[in-house]
Write an enzyme that holds these catalytic residues in place. Structure first.
Site, PDB file in Angstrom:
ATOM      1  N   ASP A 375       0.791  -1.224   0.000  1.00 28.58           N
ATOM      2  CA  ASP A 375       0.000   0.000   0.000  1.00 28.58           C
ATOM      3  C   ASP A 375       0.824   1.276   0.000  1.00 28.58           C
ATOM      4  O   ASP A 375       0.331   2.335  -0.395  1.00 28.58           O
ATOM      5  CB  ASP A 375      -0.966  -0.008   1.182  1.00 28.58           C
ATOM      6  N   TYR A 458      -9.858  -1.579   1.343  1.00 31.56           N
ATOM      7  CA  TYR A 458      -9.589  -1.660   2.785  1.00 31.56           C
ATOM      8  C   TYR A 458      -9.438  -0.292   3.423  1.00 31.56           C
ATOM      9  O   TYR A 458      -8.927   0.653   2.817  1.00 31.56           O
ATOM     10  CB  TYR A 458      -8.339  -2.497   3.052  1.00 31.56           C
ATOM     11  N   GLU A 628      19.584   4.260   5.136  1.00 31.03           N
ATOM     12  CA  GLU A 628      18.566   3.224   5.315  1.00 31.03           C
ATOM     13  C   GLU A 628      17.343   3.829   6.015  1.00 31.03           C
ATOM     14  O   GLU A 628      16.946   3.419   7.101  1.00 31.03           O
ATOM     15  CB  GLU A 628      19.117   2.057   6.133  1.00 31.03           C
TER      16      GLU A 628
END
Length: 749
Positions: A375, A458, A628
């Protein structure tokens, strides 16, 4: 007048008198006794939380203006851009490095320059690609720099781009003008197609190997709750060509049979070679899929309000509540995120954010069996829903607007809410009827920050909750419509039949969080406590054997040791330990407690598993690195076979003792849709998340200093306000607050 009528009139008169008395009492009280206090929206005095703030509409407009004037290429409006155009796909805030922010917040350093991150699609080039630019300083940009290679090690191929709304519109036009006309008899007689009565839902990823841009599109009746109305027709479209006129149908599926294209389906139908399963045309409200209540309105549900006004404060993007303070924002890709979370002035968490929401489906229909939704690629923040007062959040909550640029500059109303909630149970309590007689307890009132994302079928309810004992909870609840396939053949191996032609398809939910804890400082270690039974002889009688729990302790030295796979055994107490100790000599810490029912995410041998390798681990703790920043990428959805970011690469056995550490937390559950999921899946039982709980961080429970504490003994007058504040409620909270009018602007954007 009979006695019964007289009694009714008397009761009505008494009710009227009581109401008037309440109004008079309300007006006579000190200001704010029964009223909501105006929310303070101005900047905090030093504006320090502004360093984390989302971009304003003015800043978004300035970035767009700068890029249009300084890149040397024409930029189409993304709302109308063709695949072969250049356009600005999205703009979001570019956060400064943690080192810069901490110098500013903690060491009196300079405020970091404010910057934006712009994602551009360059379709009008010999080598179409996706490029990311950092643009700054804001509010008046004067520079931009290409950070694509720095972030991803090379150019991002164009086929990995998340779809813009124009791609969905062009797909709908493609079906209407080029696909459906090639099967006129089938479409008219079986689908009853009239040009508007079908809705297409795309599977994802878009392809089956790196470089693909093709997807199955599932046809549903275009009615309310269409996700539950499959028609049995699914079409595989190759839309890799930048010219929609060159798109082609690669395969067609209908009711368990496959065809080369719609023309072959038409020929087979005309010749009587198609197993037709006629679906009754549903009314526009969807019939069984309608969310319209089946009974008339009755008495209003209970409401909650603050009898003395709000006990929290919101200033711009900064919130304070009891001992808590934090900054908040809404990422276009990942949704709600918090920064600089402090309790009693001490930073506990630098960043806490959602990273990804994954669903893997099963079905005996091609669209369902090939669906793995990530998503974040669609935009968890982009699809934050406008919230309905009194249902999505308490009626008297504070509602905040958010501003994003995806297709065009604009804002979404009331997409985030903040409220204090009495959870209706004690945070802690004890009733003593031994020796002395007394009662002591604390009402469990917590602050909730909430957004709700609607991505397709959803709805995800995202909560961050702050408790008065120093604990924080991250929680997600799943609701909305379940996805479905056309019921045929061996469908019951992949779910439950929930209506005549509807198979509720089995699927998983996985959610990943990033939690950058700074417990007692930036440098932490990871420590595990658990228990093992020891067998010993009773010291007072060697003939007696005692089996008792004994504390075990382990310091986890490396990232490999701190990466706990989903089905591995994880110590039940695992915590970030500070370099300082509490009054009793223990390392101060914050414990991570995960609430999850996740199973296998996908077989690790799968060619796309590395793209979602964060889901291998229920908990992984790594050294924090600026390179990261997230566990995944929006580009992983459409090319999971060559992932732009692979979380598994973060874990390389580096030492994690006395380092700046990040916890990556995964929670999830299995959903096998059933008849009670019709029309909607409920939140009850569909909730997972995690808790951060103090573990020897304080010298005693900090909620002992809460003003919500209650204590009285058998020898006190516990009906007196000075002894028991709860006894005052009948006097201070007898009247209803003045509620704001109901407004909703969710259909305007």
């Amino acid at each position: 007048m009979n006695v019964k009528t007289a009694l009714v009139l008397l009761l009505l008169a008494l009710a009227t008198i009581f109401a008037l008395v309440c109004v008079l009492l309300t007006r006579a009280r000190a200001p704010g006794a029964c009223q909501q206090q105006p929310l303070q929206q101005e900047e905090a005095e030093d504006g320090r939380s502004r360093v984390f703030a989302d971009l304003t509409p003015e800043e978004l407009a300035r970035v767009v203006q700068y890029l249009r004037g300084n890149l040397g290429v024409p930029l189409a409006d993304a709302v109308r851009a063709k695949h072969s155009d250049n356009c600005i796909a999205s703009v979001d805030v570019q956060l400064p490095t943690k080192a810069e922010v901490l110098r500013f917040l903690d060491a009196g350093g300079a405020r970091p320059p404010r910057e934006a991150l712009a994602v551009l699609y360059f379709g009008d080039q010999a080598d179409p690609n996706i490029t990311e630019y950092v643009v700054g300083p804001l509010p008046v940009p004067t520079y931009h720099r290409d950070v694509t290679v720095q972030k991803y090690g090379g150019k991002v191929p164009y086929h990995r781009r998340p779809a813009l709304p124009t791609e969905y519109k062009q797909t709908a036009d493609f079906f209407k003008s080029q696909v459906f006309p090639t099967a006129p008899s089938f479409m008219l007689e079986v689908m009853e197609y009239d040009g508007t009565n079908l809705a297409a839902v795309t599977a994802a990823p878009r392809g089956f190997q790196s470089g693909d841009r093709l997807a199955w599109f599932i046809m549903f009746q275009n009615v309310s709750g269409f996700f539950l109305h499959p028609m049995g027709l699914e079409v595989l479209v190759d839309h890799s060509n930048l010219d929609p006129a060159q798109w082609v149908v690669s395969r067609v599926f209908y009711n368990g049979q496959y065809y080369r294209d719609m023309s072959e389906l038409e020929r087979a139908y005309v010749q009587g070679g198609v197993r037709v399963e006629k679906v009754r045309r549903a009314p526009q409200d969807g019939d069984f899929s309608s969310m319209r209540p089946r009974v008339p309105m009755a008495a209003t549900f209970p409401l909650q309000y603050e009898p003395h006004g709000l006990r929290y404060s919101v200033r711009s993007n900064h919130v304070t509540f009891q001992g808590w303070s934090f900054a908040f924002g809404m990422s276009l890709k990942t949704g709600m995120r918090l920064f600089d979370i402090r309790y009693n002035g001490e930073r506990i968490v630098y960043e806490m954010s959602v990273q990804e929401a994954l669903s893997v489906y099963g079905s005996n229909c091609p669209g369902g069996m090939s669906t793995r939704y990530m998503d974040g690629s669609f935009g968890i923040g982009r699809y934050a829903s406008p919230l309905v007062r009194g249902v999505d959040c308490p009626y008297t909550a504070t509602y905040m607007d958010t501003h994003t640029l995806h297709e065009s500059p604009g804002g979404r109303k009331a997409t985030l809410c903040i409220f204090e909630q009495n959870l209706g149970s004690p945070l802690r309590r004890h009733y003593s009827n031994l020796q002395s007689l007394y009662y002591g307890g604390v009402a469990n009132s917590a602050l909730v920050l909430r957004s709700i994302t609607t991505v397709g079928n959803y709805d995800y309810v995202w909560d961050f909750i702050f408790y008065q004992n120093g604990a924080i909870e991250g929680k997600v609840q799943a609701t909305g419509y379940t996805s479905s396939s056309f019921f045929h053949g061996d469908g019951l191996q992949y779910g439950n039949r929930v209506w005549e032609h509807t198979l509720g398809t089995i699927h998983t939910h996985f959610v990943n969080y990033k939690v950058d804890l700074d417990v007692g400082g930036v440098k932490n270690s990871l420590v595990a406590h658990d228990m093992a039974f020891e067998v010993a002889r009773a010291p007072w009688n060697p003939e007696l054997q005692i089996e008792q729990p004994r504390l075990t302790e382990e310091v986890l030295d490396t990232e490999d040791q701190a990466a706990f796979r989903l089905h591995s055994t994880m110590p039940r107490y695992i915590y970030f330990a500070a370099n300082s100790r509490n009054k009793w000599g223990h390392q101060r810490g914050y414990r991570i407690q995960i609430i999850s029912f996740a199973g296998e995410h996908i077989p690790e041998a799968s060619s796309m598993e590395r793209a979602i390798s964060w889901a291998r681990y229920k908990l992984a703790v790594t050294r924090r690195k600026e390179e990261e920043p997230t566990s995944t990428s929006i580009y992983n959805q459409n090319d999971p076979w060559t992932p732009t970011v692979a979380f598994a690469d973060f874990i390389n056995n580096e030492t994690i003792i006395d380092e700046d550490l990040v916890a990556w937390i995964t929670a999830g559950f299995l959903h096998i849709p059933h008849s009670e999921d019709i029309p909607n899946t409920v939140t009850v039982g569909n909730s997972v998340g995690f808790l951060l709980r103090p573990y020897n961080y304080y010298d005693l429970d900090p909620s002992i200093y809460s003003r919500d504490g209650v204590f009285f003994t058998s020898k006190q007058d516990f009906t007196a306000c000075k002894v028991n504040s709860v006894a005052c409620l009948p006097k201070t909270a007898c009247c209803f607050p003045s509620l704001p009018p109901f407004v909703y602007e969710g259909f305007q954007n």
